[in-house]
Design an enzyme around this catalytic site. Structure first.
Site, short mmCIF file in Angstrom:
data_model
loop_
_atom_site.label_atom_id
_atom_site.label_comp_id
_atom_site.label_asym_id
_atom_site.label_seq_id
_atom_site.Cartn_x
_atom_site.Cartn_y
_atom_site.Cartn_z
N GLY A 20 -1.62 -12.38 1.87
CA GLY A 20 -1.71 -12.17 3.32
C GLY A 20 -3.04 -11.57 3.72
O GLY A 20 -3.86 -11.20 2.86
N SER A 21 -3.23 -11.45 5.03
CA SER A 21 -4.54 -11.01 5.53
C SER A 21 -4.79 -9.53 5.28
O SER A 21 -5.95 -9.12 5.12
CB SER A 21 -4.64 -11.33 7.02
N GLY B 281 1.56 -6.91 1.64
CA GLY B 281 1.82 -6.78 3.07
C GLY B 281 3.29 -7.01 3.40
O GLY B 281 4.12 -7.21 2.51
N ALA B 282 3.61 -7.00 4.67
CA ALA B 282 4.98 -7.29 5.11
C ALA B 282 4.93 -7.77 6.56
O ALA B 282 3.96 -7.50 7.29
CB ALA B 282 5.87 -6.06 5.01
N ASP B 283 5.98 -8.49 6.96
CA ASP B 283 6.07 -8.98 8.34
C ASP B 283 6.89 -8.03 9.21
O ASP B 283 6.66 -7.93 10.41
CB ASP B 283 6.68 -10.38 8.34
N LYS C 53 9.46 -10.28 4.26
CA LYS C 53 8.18 -10.82 3.81
C LYS C 53 8.28 -12.35 3.78
O LYS C 53 9.36 -12.90 3.94
CB LYS C 53 7.85 -10.30 2.41
N GLY D 154 5.71 -14.39 5.38
CA GLY D 154 4.90 -15.02 6.43
C GLY D 154 3.87 -15.97 5.84
O GLY D 154 3.43 -16.91 6.49
N GLU E 151 6.03 -12.90 -4.78
CA GLU E 151 5.83 -11.49 -4.37
C GLU E 151 7.01 -10.64 -4.81
O GLU E 151 6.83 -9.51 -5.27
CB GLU E 151 5.68 -11.42 -2.84
C1 5RP Z 1 3.13 -13.45 2.49
C2 5RP Z 1 3.60 -12.14 3.00
C3 5RP Z 1 2.58 -11.29 3.68
O1 5RP Z 1 2.41 -10.12 2.94
C4 5RP Z 1 3.04 -10.99 5.06
O2 5RP Z 1 3.25 -12.23 5.74
C5 5RP Z 1 2.05 -10.13 5.83
O3 5RP Z 1 0.87 -10.84 6.05
P1 5RP Z 1 -0.35 -10.26 6.88
O4 5RP Z 1 -0.88 -9.09 6.10
O5 5RP Z 1 -1.32 -11.41 6.96
O6 5RP Z 1 0.16 -9.84 8.23
O7 5RP Z 1 4.72 -11.75 2.87
O8 5RP Z 1 4.19 -14.23 1.99
#
Ligand code: 5RP
Length: 236
Positions: A34-35, A91-93, A103, A105, A112
């Site tokens: 993720g970003s 990261g997490a959503d 998670k 996204g 993960e």
């Molecule tokens: C990927 C994930 C990411 O960690 C999650 O979507 C958060 O992404 P971002 O840091 O871009 O907001 O679970 O599968």
């Protein structure tokens, strides 16, 4: 005239840096997707380059993490070659007050989950917009499904009261294909009262590989925010 700094980007950068600072020499590090985690990977690479950090190996959770780790000079290993992970950063959503997560996204939640649960310490990195009172408030639950089971899994999810939507590619015609060659159904639930139970129920549907609910996994949640124009990081 200076360009306005995007507060979300600034929060992600700062929280990524704070997590990267927790990595110690001589350790095995789970590298999330993720970003936000991308900044952590970049800062871990900076620390290695400057000599501040020595002798680490990373376990990537996705093709994205692998590419970034190589770009920033982080040596990589696989789960076949190690017997533990010291720290994982991901990261997490969504994050609820019990540190349960949604998670996926980035469609990487299956790998993960393997890496993050294995880690002795799992650090979650998010910006403040990810904090919710209850999981499912904003974000759907990503469910990775083997392609031949797409239709029956969709029915089963509807029977559970979820609203399924096949995730479609961006700049790619057709559905998103995961690093394992599967598809992702994003499922909106009106209320997720018992995340641990929903996690199990979804994974019990034949054809489901893994879903994006992470219960009792996160040790520390670092939250990046911008206050009075300044980035700050607080710990949950
Ligand atoms: C990927 C994930 C990411 O960690 C999650 O979507 C958060 O992404 P971002 O840091 O871009 O907001 O679970 O599968």
């Amino acid at each position: 005239m200076t360009a306005a700094v995007d507060p979300v980007k600034l929060s992600k950068q700062e929280v990524g840096k704070a997590a990267a600072a927790l990595v110690q020499s001589d350790s095995i590090v789970g590298l999330g997707t993720g970003s936000t985690t991308a900044y952590a990977i970049q800062f871990i690479g900076d620390r290695l380059k400057s000599g501040d950090l020595k002798n680490i190996v990373g376990v990537p959770t996705s093709f994205q993490a692998e590419v970034l780790a190589k770009q920033y000079g982080i040596p990589l290993t696989t789960l076949d070659a190690i017997n533990h992970i010291d720290i994982a950063i991901d990261g997490a959503d969504e994050v609820d007050p019990q540190k349960n997560l949604i998670k996926g996204g980035g469609a990487a939640h299956t790998r993960e989950k393997v890496v993050d649960y294995l880690a002795n310490q799992f650090i979650v990195v998010v910006d403040g917009a990810k904090l919710v009172d209850r999981l499912g408030a904003v974000f759907p639950v990503p469910v990775e499904v083997i392609p031949m089971a797409l239709t029956p899994v969709t029915w089963a999810i509807e029977t559970l009261g979820g609203k399924p939507e096949l995730r479609m590619g961006v700049k790619k015609a057709g559905p998103v294909i995961t690093d394992q060659g599967n598809m992702v159904i994003d499922v909106k639930f009106d209320n997720i009262n018992d995340p641990a139970n929903l996690e199990k129920i979804l994974n019990n549907i034949p054809g489901v590989l893994e879903n994006g609910i992470f219960v009792n996994c996160a040790d520390v949640v670092l939250v990046g925010e911008v206050k009075d124009g300044q980035p700050v990081v607080r710990k949950l």
